[in-house]
Design a protein around this motif. Structure first.
Motif, PDB file in Angstrom:
ATOM      1  N   LEU A  51       0.887  -1.152  -0.243  1.00 25.89           N
ATOM      2  CA  LEU A  51       0.109   0.028  -0.016  1.00 25.89           C
ATOM      3  C   LEU A  51       1.075   1.167   0.034  1.00 25.89           C
ATOM      4  CD1 LEU A  51      -2.712   1.292   0.324  1.00 25.89           C
ATOM      5  CD2 LEU A  51      -2.182   1.187   2.966  1.00 25.89           C
ATOM      6  N   VAL A  52       0.663   2.005  -1.074  1.00 25.84           N
ATOM      7  CA  VAL A  52       1.431   3.419  -0.934  1.00 25.84           C
ATOM      8  C   VAL A  52       0.375   4.542  -0.680  1.00 25.84           C
ATOM      9  CG1 VAL A  52       2.762   5.216  -2.228  1.00 25.84           C
ATOM     10  CG2 VAL A  52       2.957   2.665  -2.717  1.00 25.84           C
TER      11      VAL A  52
ATOM     12  N   GLY B 135       5.598   8.848  -3.803  1.00 23.33           N
ATOM     13  CA  GLY B 135       4.813   7.706  -3.876  1.00 23.33           C
ATOM     14  C   GLY B 135       4.708   6.985  -5.126  1.00 23.33           C
ATOM     15  N   SER B 136       4.573   7.991  -6.194  1.00 23.72           N
ATOM     16  CA  SER B 136       4.436   7.247  -7.633  1.00 23.72           C
ATOM     17  C   SER B 136       5.895   6.573  -8.130  1.00 23.72           C
ATOM     18  CB  SER B 136       4.215   8.454  -8.489  1.00 23.72           C
ATOM     19  OG  SER B 136       3.000   9.185  -8.315  1.00 23.72           O
ATOM     20  N   GLU B 137       7.048   6.951  -7.337  1.00 20.73           N
ATOM     21  CA  GLU B 137       8.341   6.279  -7.956  1.00 20.73           C
ATOM     22  C   GLU B 137       8.157   4.949  -7.277  1.00 20.73           C
ATOM     23  OE1 GLU B 137      11.511   8.608  -7.211  1.00 20.73           O
ATOM     24  OE2 GLU B 137      10.924  10.000  -8.801  1.00 20.73           O
ATOM     25  N   VAL B 138       7.853   5.050  -5.917  1.00 19.51           N
ATOM     26  CA  VAL B 138       7.524   3.606  -5.130  1.00 19.51           C
ATOM     27  C   VAL B 138       6.617   2.627  -5.705  1.00 19.51           C
ATOM     28  CG1 VAL B 138       6.829   2.479  -2.942  1.00 19.51           C
ATOM     29  CG2 VAL B 138       8.243   4.715  -2.927  1.00 19.51           C
TER      30      VAL B 138
ATOM     31  N   VAL C   6       0.324  -3.497  -5.971  1.00 20.24           N
ATOM     32  CA  VAL C   6       0.337  -2.522  -5.235  1.00 20.24           C
ATOM     33  C   VAL C   6      -0.951  -1.413  -5.409  1.00 20.24           C
ATOM     34  CG1 VAL C   6       1.484  -1.237  -7.181  1.00 20.24           C
ATOM     35  CG2 VAL C   6       1.597  -0.171  -4.848  1.00 20.24           C
ATOM     36  N   THR C   7      -1.331  -1.138  -4.308  1.00 17.47           N
ATOM     37  CA  THR C   7      -2.495  -0.165  -4.277  1.00 17.47           C
ATOM     38  C   THR C   7      -2.164   1.306  -3.889  1.00 17.47           C
ATOM     39  OG1 THR C   7      -4.187  -1.922  -3.544  1.00 17.47           O
ATOM     40  CG2 THR C   7      -4.503   0.595  -2.999  1.00 17.47           C
TER      41      THR C   7
ATOM     42  N   VAL D 270       2.951  -4.485   3.663  1.00 18.11           N
ATOM     43  CA  VAL D 270       3.858  -3.351   3.583  1.00 18.11           C
ATOM     44  C   VAL D 270       2.882  -2.196   3.398  1.00 18.11           C
ATOM     45  CG1 VAL D 270       5.581  -2.334   2.392  1.00 18.11           C
ATOM     46  CG2 VAL D 270       5.643  -4.732   3.052  1.00 18.11           C
ATOM     47  N   ALA D 271       3.241  -1.259   3.950  1.00 15.23           N
ATOM     48  CA  ALA D 271       2.569   0.429   3.673  1.00 15.23           C
ATOM     49  C   ALA D 271       3.597   1.174   3.682  1.00 15.23           C
ATOM     50  CB  ALA D 271       1.424   0.651   4.569  1.00 15.23           C
TER      51      ALA D 271
END
Length: 541
Positions: free
Chosen positions: A236-237, A244-247, A258-259, A323-324
């Motif tokens: 979760l990002v 955040g977009s790069e992760v 990924v959400t 994971v967040a």
């Protein structure tokens, strides 16, 4: 051997990838990834790559040459040594608080410009200065370990390094920086480059769950890389800004579900506006990201062993995650300046265009300077509005200006007028911007194709061009920079390669900007002009 690429200058020609393919790699059209710490056996190929770079963006083993190469042809004569010496009278001790990119650049500039006095760098991290952009790219993908991100520093300038030392206060009258160990470091001139830190998840108990991360430091990147390599069932990002977009991009590159949860209507909307943000949203969804906009995370839930297991959202749904990553922006490192008398707060350290810090009365100081992510300064191109820029390129150029001004007479000082340049590599696309896109009311695609994800978008404000954003079209960026600097009309009317048959101007959909002075409480005392004084007091949120 250490290598760094000035990606504010890189235009994606890819010559380096031909000469040293084991060090430099082009992801798709323009997104350059490279090894910061290649094996010495690659030295010959890397040096040939540096020589072949059309824009001279590669630097090997030294940081003091970062930036645009010197122009050839007639040069302005250097200031005579006697004049420089006169400017240095009374400046025998310079202290830099913040030993990262901006601090390192400033120190190198001071020595290069002839400063021979005492120089002390204070940093709260125990490691030597390192490059942060690779943390959310090469480190998270496993291309390089976090410890290989150290910045080049071949020319060992004479300086005292106080690593792992936290500054806790500033005594303006006594000209001392106070340290956590009780020491006071005296100075004649002080440069503040303390930067920012990642904003944590606001619920401390939830933030402490095993599996909840932020990404700012080398240690953050190493821990997150370890968890991603273990193959979590879903990541979760929280937040879809650039970080955040790069992760999220890295997660998809690693084939991890990924959400992304974004409070606003689109990714990167605060920086690029809703029109370009919508294109970024489509790009994420095309790469398999579960993107949820207009939604917030209301709670993170752990199991009995303190491990993250679920996230609850504002729309009533819940997601099982292991994971967040809280990508909620940054907080400026200014707490140590509380009560110092400087105009420092949640917005950073206020300074003039010459990097001289303001005191709480709004007066510029002669001996305190600020640069990099922590500085807030007026930019004439943007109607003298104060800007706080968390950009790699800004840290480099502003630190150089600050260092020069610290050891120069008033008549020889420089203003910091560089236009902000930012880049982000995500989902195989190189996104670059010049100027301040959020300072605009209109936008138009002026070159290329949105459908092909290769285009230039120009931003305008009241009939003049103020910024440009490119998706895999970095070669065009310098042209647009020139237009911005000349206050050229918007939309630009040139017969450019890839220009649409009809340039359509639309509202840029920039969100309302939150005042950067939020949290500033000032008490004014005295009656006559000679006794009126302002005091900045803390106001808890």
């Amino acid at each position: 051997m250490r290598v760094v690429v000035d990606l504010t200058r890189c235009q994606g020609y890819g010559q380096c990838a031909f000469f040293a393919p084991d060090v430099f790699k082009m992801h798709h059209a323009e997104a350059l990834m490279y090894e910061l710490h290649p094996d010495d056996a690659e030295r010959g190929r890397v040096l040939r790559a540096a020589a072949a770079c059309p824009v001279q963006a590669l630097v090997v083993d030294q940081v003091d040459t970062l930036g645009r190469p010197k122009e050839t042809g007639p040069k302005k004569a250097a200031a005579p040594r006697a004049r420089r010496g006169k400017a240095l009278e009374g400046v025998g001790r310079i202290v830099i608080v913040g030993a990262s990119l901006a601090g390192l650049r400033a120190a190198a500039t001071l020595r290069r410009e002839g400063y021979e006095g005492s120089l002390t760098l204070i940093g709260d991290e125990p490691s030597e200065p390192y490059d942060r952009p690779p943390l959310s790219k090469q480190v998270l993908t496993g291309q390089m370990p976090a410890e290989y991100t150290a910045l080049p520093r071949r020319s060992e300038f004479d300086a005292e390094w106080l690593r792992g030392q936290r500054a806790t206060g500033l005594n303006l009258d006594g000209k001392q920086v106070l340290l956590a160990d009780g020491r006071g470091v005296e100075f004649d001139r002080l440069l503040i480059t303390t930067g920012v830190r990642a904003r944590p998840w606001p619920n401390e108990a939830e933030a402490a769950l095993d599996g909840v991360f932020v990404l700012r430091t080398r240690e953050d990147a190493a821990l997150l890389r370890q968890r991603l390599a273990a193959g979590p069932r879903r990541v979760l990002v929280i937040g879809a800004g650039f970080n955040g977009s790069e992760v999220a991009s890295v997660c998809r590159e690693l084939d991890l579900p990924v959400t992304v949860v974004q409070r606003g209507p689109a990714p990167m909307v605060d920086a690029l506006g809703g029109v370009i943000g919508a294109i970024a949203a489509e790009m994420q969804q095309e790469h398999g990201v579960d993107l949820r906009c207009g939604v917030t995370v209301t709670a993170l839930e752990g199991d009995g062993a303190g491990r993250l297991r679920r996230a609850h959202l504002s729309d009533g749904s819940a997601i099982d995650v292991e994971v967040a990553v809280a990508a909620l922006g940054a907080e400026r490192n200014v707490e140590w300046l509380e009560g110092s008398g400087l105009a420092a707060g949640v917005w950073g350290v206020s300074c003039d265009a010459g990097c001289r810090a303001f005191d709480a009365n709004g007066l510029v100081t002669d001996d305190i300077f600020a640069a990099g992510d922590v500085a807030r300064f007026p930019h004439p191109v943007y109607e003298y509005q104060f800007l706080s820029l968390e950009h790699w390129g800004n840290a480099i150029t502003q630190a150089q200006v600050a260092a020069h001004n610290m050891i120069s007479a008033a008549s020889d000082r420089w203003p910091h007028l560089s236009l902000p340049v930012f880049w982000s590599a995500q989902f195989g696309t190189n996104i670059k911007s010049v100027g301040v896109p959020s300072f605009a009311d209109e936008v138009a695609v002026t070159q290329g194709s949105v459908a092909d994800r290769r285009f230039v978008a120009a931003y305008g404000y009241r009939g003049r061009i103020t910024a440009a954003v490119t998706f895999d079209q970095a070669m065009s960026l310098e042209f647009y920079q020139g237009l911005i600097e000349r206050a050229a009309p918007f939309p630009p009317d040139f017969d450019m390669t890839g220009r649409p048959a009809k340039v359509q101007v639309v509202p840029a959909e920039i969100p309302n900007r939150v005042s950067a002075t939020q949290g500033a409480t000032v008490v004014v005392t005295g009656h006559n002009p000679d006794e009126r004084r302002a005091t900045l007091v803390r106001r808890d949120p």
